[in-house]
Design a protein around this motif. Structure first.
Motif, PDB file in Angstrom:
ATOM      1  N   ASN A  11      10.253   7.653   2.826  1.00 34.51           N
ATOM      2  CA  ASN A  11       8.918   8.116   3.218  1.00 34.51           C
ATOM      3  C   ASN A  11       8.196   8.813   2.071  1.00 34.51           C
ATOM      4  O   ASN A  11       6.996   8.666   1.915  1.00 34.51           O
ATOM      5  N   SER A  14       7.035   6.180  -0.238  1.00 38.66           N
ATOM      6  CA  SER A  14       5.931   5.478   0.402  1.00 38.66           C
ATOM      7  C   SER A  14       4.650   6.299   0.296  1.00 38.66           C
ATOM      8  O   SER A  14       3.599   5.775  -0.018  1.00 38.66           O
ATOM      9  N   SER A  15       4.764   7.590   0.539  1.00 41.21           N
ATOM     10  CA  SER A  15       3.607   8.481   0.443  1.00 41.21           C
ATOM     11  C   SER A  15       3.094   8.545  -0.997  1.00 41.21           C
ATOM     12  O   SER A  15       1.889   8.536  -1.240  1.00 41.21           O
ATOM     13  N   THR A  16       4.013   8.591  -1.944  1.00 42.33           N
ATOM     14  CA  THR A  16       3.648   8.613  -3.363  1.00 42.33           C
ATOM     15  C   THR A  16       2.964   7.302  -3.749  1.00 42.33           C
ATOM     16  O   THR A  16       1.941   7.316  -4.441  1.00 42.33           O
ATOM     17  N   LYS A  19      -0.586   7.295  -2.297  1.00 41.25           N
ATOM     18  CA  LYS A  19      -1.510   8.146  -3.071  1.00 41.25           C
ATOM     19  C   LYS A  19      -1.866   7.493  -4.404  1.00 41.25           C
ATOM     20  O   LYS A  19      -3.013   7.545  -4.839  1.00 41.25           O
ATOM     21  N   PHE A  87       0.955  -0.603   4.138  1.00 38.44           N
ATOM     22  CA  PHE A  87       0.787   0.714   4.758  1.00 38.44           C
ATOM     23  C   PHE A  87       0.114   0.657   6.120  1.00 38.44           C
ATOM     24  O   PHE A  87      -0.114   1.690   6.729  1.00 38.44           O
ATOM     25  N   PRO A 161      -3.249  12.218   7.902  1.00 35.40           N
ATOM     26  CA  PRO A 161      -1.873  11.719   8.043  1.00 35.40           C
ATOM     27  C   PRO A 161      -1.873  10.287   8.553  1.00 35.40           C
ATOM     28  O   PRO A 161      -2.734   9.908   9.336  1.00 35.40           O
ATOM     29  N   GLU A 162      -0.895   9.519   8.093  1.00 37.97           N
ATOM     30  CA  GLU A 162      -0.842   8.104   8.459  1.00 37.97           C
ATOM     31  C   GLU A 162      -0.493   7.891   9.893  1.00 37.97           C
ATOM     32  O   GLU A 162       0.235   8.428  10.561  1.00 37.97           O
TER      33      GLU A 162
END
Length: 162
Positions: A11, A14-16, A19, A87, A161-162
């Protein structure tokens, strides 16, 4: 114990990645801004060669700028696709679609403005030419405001937030 932490690492990556993708989009928009600056400066230089315009140099500029915009557009569409597929951010993909459409309009308006400026320069006594330049400039401003709104929506939605 390690197995429990793997989804967390996934996660974070994935977040990195997400962004980085959004930041890349903004960097590409900055490249577009720079390309427009060069395009406009090149056109101003072209107008200074009148009344016997140096069309060959201007034609080369148009070719180079077209190549640059095409490359940027392709990269933006790749980002749109990744946001959509990797995503599941169809909201951001929709913003990018709107962005691309407005960028297309901006390029068309810029070309119209350049033609109108040359016409106004060639016919300084024709008030209609001057009015046309002002009308197109107004349309460009409205389009730029729409672009700014889309980018603002994209920024806001990408921070949620996703």
């Amino acid at each position: 114990m390690i197995e429990n932490k793997l989804p967390l690492i996934s996660n974070v990556m994935s977040s990195t990645d997400f962004k980085a993708l959004v930041q890349r989009l903004y960097a590409l928009q900055e490249e577009r801004v720079e390309a427009y600056k060069l395009f406009n400066e090149g056109h101003e230089a072209y107008l200074r060669t009148g009344p016997h315009y140096d069309f060959e140099h201007y034609k080369q500029l148009v070719h180079e700028i077209t190549k640059a915009f095409s490359g940027i557009s392709k990269k933006v569409l790749d980002i749109k696709e990744r946001l959509n597929q990797d995503f599941d951010r169809t909201d951001l993909a929709a913003h990018i679609e709107q962005l691309q459409n407005k960028e297309k309009v901006k390029l068309e308006l810029t070309a119209k403005l350049q033609l109108a400026k040359q016409s106004a320069q060639d016919h300084p006594d024709d008030e209609g030419c001057q009015e046309k330049v002002q009308e197109i400039r107004h349309d460009i401003i409205k389009n730029q405001q729409a672009l700014s709104e889309i980018l603002q929506d994209l920024k806001f939605d990408s921070e949620e937030p996703e």
